[in-house]
Design an enzyme around this catalytic site. Structure first.
Site, PDB file in Angstrom:
ATOM      1  N   HIS A 187      25.375  35.877  42.385  1.00  0.00           N
ATOM      2  CA  HIS A 187      24.898  36.875  43.350  1.00  0.00           C
ATOM      3  C   HIS A 187      24.176  38.011  42.639  1.00  0.00           C
ATOM      4  O   HIS A 187      24.578  38.430  41.552  1.00  0.00           O
ATOM      5  CB  HIS A 187      26.053  37.402  44.206  1.00  0.00           C
ATOM      6  CG  HIS A 187      27.077  38.208  43.465  1.00  0.00           C
ATOM      7  ND1 HIS A 187      26.996  39.582  43.334  1.00  0.00           N
ATOM      8  CD2 HIS A 187      28.218  37.843  42.823  1.00  0.00           C
ATOM      9  CE1 HIS A 187      28.036  40.027  42.653  1.00  0.00           C
ATOM     10  NE2 HIS A 187      28.793  38.996  42.320  1.00  0.00           N
ATOM     11  N   ASP A 199      28.901  41.939  36.631  1.00  0.00           N
ATOM     12  CA  ASP A 199      29.141  41.496  38.005  1.00  0.00           C
ATOM     13  C   ASP A 199      27.926  41.806  38.865  1.00  0.00           C
ATOM     14  O   ASP A 199      27.858  42.851  39.491  1.00  0.00           O
ATOM     15  CB  ASP A 199      30.388  42.206  38.545  1.00  0.00           C
ATOM     16  CG  ASP A 199      30.748  41.771  39.942  1.00  0.00           C
ATOM     17  OD1 ASP A 199      30.324  40.674  40.346  1.00  0.00           O
ATOM     18  OD2 ASP A 199      31.441  42.531  40.644  1.00  0.00           O
ATOM     19  N   GLU A 234      27.443  39.511  48.084  1.00  0.00           N
ATOM     20  CA  GLU A 234      28.736  38.897  47.773  1.00  0.00           C
ATOM     21  C   GLU A 234      29.849  39.924  47.784  1.00  0.00           C
ATOM     22  O   GLU A 234      30.992  39.612  48.133  1.00  0.00           O
ATOM     23  CB  GLU A 234      28.651  38.223  46.397  1.00  0.00           C
ATOM     24  CG  GLU A 234      29.908  37.478  45.972  1.00  0.00           C
ATOM     25  CD  GLU A 234      30.886  38.343  45.173  1.00  0.00           C
ATOM     26  OE1 GLU A 234      31.986  37.850  44.849  1.00  0.00           O
ATOM     27  OE2 GLU A 234      30.561  39.515  44.874  1.00  0.00           O
ATOM     28  N   GLU A 235      29.532  41.156  47.420  1.00  0.00           N
ATOM     29  CA  GLU A 235      30.554  42.156  47.136  1.00  0.00           C
ATOM     30  C   GLU A 235      31.402  42.544  48.340  1.00  0.00           C
ATOM     31  O   GLU A 235      32.572  42.880  48.192  1.00  0.00           O
ATOM     32  CB  GLU A 235      29.911  43.413  46.538  1.00  0.00           C
ATOM     33  CG  GLU A 235      29.250  43.202  45.188  1.00  0.00           C
ATOM     34  CD  GLU A 235      30.252  42.893  44.080  1.00  0.00           C
ATOM     35  OE1 GLU A 235      31.467  42.926  44.336  1.00  0.00           O
ATOM     36  OE2 GLU A 235      29.810  42.610  42.960  1.00  0.00           O
ATOM     37  N   GLU A 260      30.330  34.187  37.810  1.00  0.00           N
ATOM     38  CA  GLU A 260      30.841  35.463  38.312  1.00  0.00           C
ATOM     39  C   GLU A 260      31.158  36.419  37.177  1.00  0.00           C
ATOM     40  O   GLU A 260      31.047  36.074  36.002  1.00  0.00           O
ATOM     41  CB  GLU A 260      32.105  35.242  39.150  1.00  0.00           C
ATOM     42  CG  GLU A 260      31.894  35.414  40.634  1.00  0.00           C
ATOM     43  CD  GLU A 260      31.509  36.823  41.042  1.00  0.00           C
ATOM     44  OE1 GLU A 260      31.530  37.741  40.198  1.00  0.00           O
ATOM     45  OE2 GLU A 260      31.154  37.016  42.213  1.00  0.00           O
ATOM     46  N   HIS A 333      33.174  47.249  38.492  1.00  0.00           N
ATOM     47  CA  HIS A 333      32.741  48.005  39.675  1.00  0.00           C
ATOM     48  C   HIS A 333      32.543  49.492  39.398  1.00  0.00           C
ATOM     49  O   HIS A 333      32.592  50.305  40.320  1.00  0.00           O
ATOM     50  CB  HIS A 333      33.725  47.820  40.840  1.00  0.00           C
ATOM     51  CG  HIS A 333      33.569  46.509  41.528  1.00  0.00           C
ATOM     52  ND1 HIS A 333      34.349  46.135  42.615  1.00  0.00           N
ATOM     53  CD2 HIS A 333      32.733  45.454  41.296  1.00  0.00           C
ATOM     54  CE1 HIS A 333      33.991  44.930  43.010  1.00  0.00           C
ATOM     55  NE2 HIS A 333      33.020  44.495  42.217  1.00  0.00           N
TER      56      HIS A 333
END
Length: 970
Positions: A187, A199, A234-235, A260, A333
């Site tokens: 993604h 990510d 995706e998140e 991922e 994140h």
């Protein structure tokens, strides 16, 4: 009395002990040989005895070597620097360099779905894809921007989601169209607070690398079709993968590899696989790094996140693998997931694994193509770049065999030994290790709770190794003191014919056997689905422990005997090297007796004396069976799972509890192989262990749990509630309780200047949330105030319906959110102060002008998703819809929504109304021009980033950074 009788009596008397027994005293020679005979022994024999005899020095050296080797080999196995090498091939180097350039461009700024930067990344990737696809005639490209792959579907209980997809999809057509296709997926969106390097920028860059590889002149057309999905969003729901399930190309696919990132750099690990049949092809990877321990952790929900793997496997029914970065989670994140914290080797590890795995699958037909094999979960691991995988049915079969065979061999051996070898084990010897082991665990648990957790409960975040070392030292010391203390207190009851080492080995083997029964039962109960695939480690540890125990019993059973003649020519068989003390006994008295003598000697005693030295070498084989490999396996895989879990203690008190449990378990399991030999270790080991324990105590007290390298992770959300008068503008910061959140917020310049109060409230599971009045955001150009950001207009009010109280009530409304892509609606009935959820049965997302749309009759609409004559999306769920999530690509188009609902019947004379709460989210970070000035879009967030201590990182609390709320009655 004759002279002979007198001589016999004199001789007998000289050997009579004070207690009347006929034993030879320790200070009297037993052999007729002179004491110098041992001194003249062959130098090689003496060197062998000195090096490999069961001596404290020999054992101590092996213990230290085992500990050092365990740590160093584990570090090598997990190290990116030592276990992965950059490509030497020019074409591969060129591919890596280009992928690295792509990664740098993707991660130039935060690029969540609800940001203009997301569009920039989409367009950038589209340009690269178009250029590469044009190189080969059998490559083609499709863009979901044609809106043919939007969906409206239930994504959670009572929650329906509308999503517009803009995935980028490439198909590399294979030379054999009969072969099912392989899907490669990653993604390209990030969360609002992260640059998304790991990510999932590395996954996207790896897919570009794959395209580069197959578009190169030297690469021929693959036999199998490859489909590559560069998916979005995706998140916050895995929506890109979910949308792809309805793409026409999806029907070709049978296998997938998902890329991922749930950490920030390091090595990419294979942590999930649908089945053994497909997982075995990961053996083609040049630098395999894998562990099904993570597969079990995900199944147990120890990790609170998901990947696209979920939808591909569960809804798409594909066979596939999940390859991801997994540490460190505190940078996951956050803004620290950036280029500065990764390097090319990390990217190359994922990229090379993707190239190798893809080549291994697409080169031709594989067994899964022609055989309708049932999906069978796999247990897998890697050691030093070697990949091992077995089906769970194999693990189950081995476990059953071990559970039957090992006890059978052990019991038969014990029966023969006790019957013929006269091995006596006293109650003290039998019970002291179980007592010591249980008491040591009890003490360790209390030491952890009453000292470590109370003094520094967040320390695993930065210094999990210190805690593990302290726990290990404590547990070893506790067992050492307890076992030797019991020996000291009950020395009179200590049996003379026993082997303490062997007894402990057998007892530990029994504990593993009981654990294996529990594990095997769980494997069968789960129907071999992988929920216990990480427990193959227990099988390996039991094999090693049981091998040491069975070997010890066989040595007892087949030990060569020597015969001692008495004065009346009777023969007395004796166990070589171990008569009184038994096989393997640890005797180290000084004297002149040679226990290695093998000839029969004529003496006037019934029993031989205890040997002064024990030169048996079979102990070393036991040690090598049990200690080095068990120690490495326990430490390596225990530390691996701890690396993946330790940062989760910042997410809840439950996770903190699990992390400390994992630390204690790691310490105990690593220590267990050494415990059988703890009676014999040199005092140096004891002193070193004390030193490590004392060092650990000091480090626990003074070490900081949060550092720049291991930061405190806090979460941000600014909420503007337009229903309040005046409107409220609250900044919320969430994190673990007692983690100094309030102090950080009170030190902000805006808080101090405005004298704003910071109010903190405890939340569930050890969390806390602090609020304060924040700086006003500037989210969209041309908006003067917050009211301009969000407006809700009721177009058709249900209060005017003539169907109440016997029919459906309906309403339509329009939401205008400036420069916005994401909103969430919550439906609650509002009747006389009473509110209930689940009353909405049908929602409609209008795609065209409302004037051209007819009312949707809920009685005619089918259950689930449908479209009306005008292309509007309809979803009906008679069990009730409480929430509707909206995701659109057009920044300026309003949301037009219709609802049909059933009011509850009560005695109220007031006609019910439906309360619709609207929450819209903005996530764009950076600056904007306003009134001729350049200002921060979200100054409250920018201020936190700028003024927070360097040991703090910030992540988003919700799907956006700013939430504007408004409610209406329909």
């Amino acid at each position: 009395m004759t002279t002979a009788d007198s001589n016999s009596s004199a001789t007998r008397g000289s050997h009579e002990m004070a207690d009347g027994s006929n034993r030879v005293p320790n200070d009297e020679p037993y052999h007729r040989k002179s004491p110098e005979s041992c001194e003249n022994a062959n130098f090689f024999v003496r060197a062998m005895r000195a090096s490999f005899g069961y001596r404290k020095t020999s054992l101590t050296i092996l213990v230290f070597l085992s500990v050092i080797a365990t740590v160093l080999l584990s570090y090598y196995d997990s190290s990116l620097e030592f276990s992965v090498s950059l490509p030497t091939d020019k074409s591969e180097s060129k591919i890596l360099d280009h992928s690295w350039d792509v990664l740098q461009e993707i991660a130039r700024d935060e690029h969540t779905y609800a940001s203009e930067a997301n569009d920039r990344v989409h367009d950038y990737l589209e340009d690269i894809i178009g250029f590469l696809v044009d190189k080969k005639s059998y490559m083609e490209y499709d863009n979901d921007l044609n809106n043919t792959h939007s969906f409206l579907r239930q994504t959670a209980p009572s929650t329906v989601t509308y999503y517009e997809s803009n995935n980028l999809i490439v198909r590399i057509n294979g030379s054999d169209p009969e072969l099912p296709a392989l899907l490669l997926s990653a993604h390209y969106d990030s969360v609002p607070s992260s640059f998304g390097v790991t990510d999932d920028g590395m996954g996207i860059a790896s897919l570009i690398g794959i395209l580069n590889y197959f578009s190169a002149k030297q690469t021929s057309q693959p036999a199998r079709t490859i489909i590559i999905n560069f998916n979005n969003n995706e998140e916050f729901g895995l929506y890109g993968a979910l949308a792809f399930l309805s793409h026409p190309w999806f029907k070709q696919i049978k296998y997938f590899l998902n890329l991922e990132g749930t950490g920030a750099g390091g090595k990419a690990i294979l942590f999930r696989g649908t089945d053994y049949g497909f997982a075995k092809y990961f053996k083609n990877v040049r630098f395999p790094y894998a562990s099904s321990l993570f597969q079990q952790a995900f199944s147990a929900r120890l990790v609170h996140s998901e990947t696209d793997y979920k939808y591909y496997a569960e809804l798409g029914h594909l066979r596939g693998l999940d390859l991801a970065f997994f540490r460190p989670r505190d940078m996951y994140h956050t803004a620290k997931d950036n280029i500065a914290n990764v390097n090319k080797k990390s990217l190359w590890h994922m990229l090379s694994s993707t190239i190798d795995f893809t080549n291994g699958v697409v080169g031709g037909e594989i067994d899964l193509d022609v055989e309708a094999k049932q999906k069978e979960a796999a247990a897998f691991t890697s050691i030093f770049n070697y990949f091992f995988v077995v089906p769970m049915t194999f693990v189950f079969g081995v476990n059953v065999l071990l559970m039957v065979l090992v006890p059978l061999v052990s019991l038969i051996s014990l029966a023969l030994i006790f019957a013929h070898r006269k091995w006596s084990v006293s109650l003290v010897t039998f019970f002291k290790f179980p007592l010591s082991f249980i008491l040591s665990i009890f003490l360790l648990d209390n030491f952890s709770s009453w000292f470590v957790v109370s003094v520094n409960n967040f320390l695993p975040n930065s210094s999990a190794g210190i805690i593990a070392l302290t726990y290990f030292s404590f547990f070893v010391l506790a067992n050492y003191l307890l076992l030797n203390g019991i020996n000291l207190l009950f020395w009179k009851f200590k049996g003379t014919r026993h082997d303490e080492k062997l007894v402990v080995i057998l007892q530990i083997s029994f504990m593993f056997w009981v654990s294996l029964i529990w594990s095997t039962a769980n494997i069968a109960k789960s129907q071999f689905n992988g929920e216990h695939s990480g427990e193959f480690l227990l099988t390996l540890l039991y094999i090693l422990q049981a091998a040491g125990g069975v070997f010890g019993l066989l040595c007892w059973l087949f030990k060569r005997s020597r015969t001692v003649h008495t004065n009346n020519q009777e023969l007395e068989p004796l166990l070589e090297h171990a008569v009184e003390e038994g096989y393997g006994a640890h005797v180290e008295q000084e004297g002149h007796i040679s226990s290695s003598a093998s000839s029969a000697i004529s003496v006037n005693v019934i029993e031989s004396p205890p040997p002064t030295k024990h030169y048996s070498y079979d102990w070393s084989i036991q040690f090598l069976f049990i200690v080095p490999i068990s120690s490495f396996l326990s430490y390596n895989y225990g530390w691996l799972i701890l690396e993946g879990l330790k940062k989760t203690l910042q997410e809840s008190a439950t996770s903190e509890y699990l992390v400390f449990r994992a630390l204690k378990l790691l310490a105990v399991v690593v220590a267990v192989p050494y415990l059988p030999f703890i009676f014999k270790v040199n005092r140096i080991v004891f002193l070193v262990t004390i030193f490590l324990f004392v060092y650990g105590l000091g480090a626990i007290v003074i070490s900081e749990p949060f550092t720049e390298a291991n930061p405190l992770k806090l979460r941000f959300l600014q909420t503007i509630d337009l229903d309040n008068s005046p409107k409220s503008n609250l900044v919320s910061a969430s994190g673990r309780a007692n983690s100094s959140i309030a102090e950080i917020l009170r030190d902000l310049p805006s808080v101090k200047e405005s004298e704003t109060e910071v109010v903190c409230n405890a939340k569930a599971d050890g969390m806390t949330i602090c609020n304060y009045e924040g700086l006003n955001p500037h989210l969209a150009p041309g908006t003067k105030n917050a009211q301009d950001l969000l407006s809700v207009k009721v177009l058709s009010n249900s209060s005017s319906s003539i169907n109440y109280p016997f029919g459906m009530l309906s309403g339509k409304f329009e939401i205008r959110a400036e420069k916005n892509r994401e909103c969430r609606l919550s439906f609650r009935e509002d009747t006389g102060g009473k509110r209930s959820s689940g009353v909405v049965k049908t929602v409609v997302v209008y795609k065209n002008d409302l004037k051209n749309s007819n009312k949707v009759n809920a009685m005619k609409a089918p259950e689930g998703f449908s479209q009306d004559d005008y292309g509007n999306f309809v979803y009906k769920n008679m069990t009730g819809i409480s929430d509707l999530k909206l995701n659109k690509l057009d920044w300026n188009r309003p949301y037009r929504i219709g609802v049909e609902w059933v009011a509850s019947l009560d005695d109220s004379d007031t006609q019910p109304t439906l309360k619709v709460s609207v929450d819209c989210y903005w996530a764009e970070i950076g600056q904007i021009a306003e009134k001729g000035k350049i200002v921060d879009r979200i100054p409250a967030y920018t201020e936190l980033l700028h003024y927070s201590p360097n040991y703090v990182t910030w992540a988003n609390l919700d799907q956006g950074l700013v939430n504007v709320k408004k409610s209406v009655l329909v």
